[in-house]
Motif scaffolding. Structure first.
Motif, PDB file in Angstrom:
ATOM      1  N   PHE A  34       5.573   7.381   0.405  1.00  0.00           N
ATOM      2  CA  PHE A  34       6.061   6.900   1.696  1.00  0.00           C
ATOM      3  C   PHE A  34       4.940   6.908   2.736  1.00  0.00           C
ATOM      4  N   SER A  35       4.159   7.977   2.757  1.00  0.00           N
ATOM      5  CA  SER A  35       3.040   8.039   3.705  1.00  0.00           C
ATOM      6  C   SER A  35       2.001   6.968   3.390  1.00  0.00           C
ATOM      7  N   LEU A  36       1.744   6.748   2.104  1.00  0.00           N
ATOM      8  CA  LEU A  36       0.767   5.722   1.729  1.00  0.00           C
ATOM      9  C   LEU A  36       1.281   4.323   2.045  1.00  0.00           C
ATOM     10  N   ALA A  37       2.572   4.090   1.884  1.00  0.00           N
ATOM     11  CA  ALA A  37       3.153   2.798   2.262  1.00  0.00           C
ATOM     12  C   ALA A  37       3.037   2.597   3.775  1.00  0.00           C
ATOM     13  N   ASN A  38       3.246   3.650   4.538  1.00  0.00           N
ATOM     14  CA  ASN A  38       3.092   3.587   5.983  1.00  0.00           C
ATOM     15  C   ASN A  38       1.648   3.240   6.337  1.00  0.00           C
ATOM     16  N   GLU A  39       0.707   3.833   5.623  1.00  0.00           N
ATOM     17  CA  GLU A  39      -0.705   3.542   5.871  1.00  0.00           C
ATOM     18  C   GLU A  39      -1.035   2.089   5.512  1.00  0.00           C
ATOM     19  N   ARG A  40      -0.473   1.571   4.424  1.00  0.00           N
ATOM     20  CA  ARG A  40      -0.713   0.168   4.063  1.00  0.00           C
ATOM     21  C   ARG A  40      -0.167  -0.776   5.130  1.00  0.00           C
ATOM     22  N   THR A  41       0.968  -0.423   5.714  1.00  0.00           N
ATOM     23  CA  THR A  41       1.519  -1.233   6.794  1.00  0.00           C
ATOM     24  C   THR A  41       0.580  -1.206   7.997  1.00  0.00           C
ATOM     25  N   PHE A  42       0.056  -0.032   8.322  1.00  0.00           N
ATOM     26  CA  PHE A  42      -0.922   0.106   9.400  1.00  0.00           C
ATOM     27  C   PHE A  42      -2.116  -0.826   9.139  1.00  0.00           C
ATOM     28  N   LEU A  43      -2.635  -0.791   7.922  1.00  0.00           N
ATOM     29  CA  LEU A  43      -3.796  -1.616   7.592  1.00  0.00           C
ATOM     30  C   LEU A  43      -3.469  -3.111   7.670  1.00  0.00           C
ATOM     31  N   ALA A  44      -2.245  -3.490   7.326  1.00  0.00           N
ATOM     32  CA  ALA A  44      -1.841  -4.897   7.451  1.00  0.00           C
ATOM     33  C   ALA A  44      -1.850  -5.328   8.918  1.00  0.00           C
ATOM     34  N   TRP A  45      -1.380  -4.448   9.815  1.00  0.00           N
ATOM     35  CA  TRP A  45      -1.422  -4.757  11.240  1.00  0.00           C
ATOM     36  C   TRP A  45      -2.864  -4.874  11.726  1.00  0.00           C
ATOM     37  N   ILE A  46      -3.746  -4.021  11.217  1.00  0.00           N
ATOM     38  CA  ILE A  46      -5.158  -4.083  11.610  1.00  0.00           C
ATOM     39  C   ILE A  46      -5.776  -5.391  11.116  1.00  0.00           C
ATOM     40  N   ARG A  47      -5.447  -5.810   9.897  1.00  0.00           N
ATOM     41  CA  ARG A  47      -5.951  -7.103   9.398  1.00  0.00           C
ATOM     42  C   ARG A  47      -5.459  -8.251  10.277  1.00  0.00           C
ATOM     43  N   THR A  48      -4.209  -8.186  10.692  1.00  0.00           N
ATOM     44  CA  THR A  48      -3.676  -9.216  11.582  1.00  0.00           C
ATOM     45  C   THR A  48      -4.441  -9.223  12.896  1.00  0.00           C
ATOM     46  N   ALA A  49      -4.698  -8.037  13.439  1.00  0.00           N
ATOM     47  CA  ALA A  49      -5.448  -7.927  14.692  1.00  0.00           C
ATOM     48  C   ALA A  49      -6.848  -8.518  14.535  1.00  0.00           C
ATOM     49  N   LEU A  50      -7.520  -8.191  13.437  1.00  0.00           N
ATOM     50  CA  LEU A  50      -8.864  -8.730  13.210  1.00  0.00           C
ATOM     51  C   LEU A  50      -8.846 -10.253  13.082  1.00  0.00           C
ATOM     52  N   ALA A  51      -7.826 -10.793  12.426  1.00  0.00           N
ATOM     53  CA  ALA A  51      -7.714 -12.249  12.300  1.00  0.00           C
ATOM     54  C   ALA A  51      -7.518 -12.896  13.665  1.00  0.00           C
ATOM     55  N   LEU A  52      -6.677 -12.310  14.507  1.00  0.00           N
ATOM     56  CA  LEU A  52      -6.453 -12.863  15.839  1.00  0.00           C
ATOM     57  C   LEU A  52      -7.721 -12.780  16.688  1.00  0.00           C
ATOM     58  N   ILE A  53      -8.407 -11.648  16.616  1.00  0.00           N
ATOM     59  CA  ILE A  53      -9.654 -11.483  17.376  1.00  0.00           C
ATOM     60  C   ILE A  53     -10.710 -12.472  16.878  1.00  0.00           C
TER      61      ILE A  53
END
Length: 137
Positions: A34-53
């Motif tokens: 569960f913690s690792l899935a939460n971390e993967r979700t965090f990383l997906a949001w960071i990838r989205t942020a990097l794409a927008l930037i």
């Protein structure tokens, strides 16, 4: 909730961004999946942020001959603001979910995904208009 209570809660939440060990002291240790899935979700949001930037910089740097300055600036700033918001959302959501997982509470809900989708949709329509009408400087 009073404004003072809201600010205190915000300060506490932001404090947890930089002190993940404090989150670990809450509740019980969950199944690591569960913690690792939460971390993967965090990383997906960071990838989205990097794409927008990256998109914001691309619009600003590479469309100099094709767009009026004001159009380029508006599109670039909207993309950069979306990327900035995604980074803050990523860490805040990670902390809130980790706390909920550890304490057995319901996972937090957010309007942010809908707001981000609307921002991207509006930008897509604006970019279609730019392609169709040209709006050269």
């Amino acid at each position: 909730m009073s404004d003072a209570g809201g600010l205190r809660g915000l300060r506490e939440s932001v404090g947890l961004w930089f002190a993940p060990a404090r989150v670990r002291r809450e509740g019980t240790t969950p199944d690591y999946r569960f913690s690792l899935a939460n971390e993967r979700t965090f990383l997906a949001w960071i990838r989205t942020a990097l794409a927008l930037i990256g998109g914001g910089f691309a619009v600003d740097q590479f469309l100099t001959d094709h767009l009026a300055h004001w159009v380029r600036v508006v599109l670039a700033l909207a993309l950069l603001a979306g990327g900035f918001a995604c980074t803050l959302r990523a860490v805040n959501h990670w902390v809130r979910c980790e706390r909920a997982i550890r304490t057995g509470a319901d996972l937090p809900v957010s309007r942010f995904p809908a707001l981000l989708a609307m921002l991207v949709a509006v930008l897509a329509v604006a970019m279609v208009a730019v392609v169709v009408f040209g709006w050269a400087g």
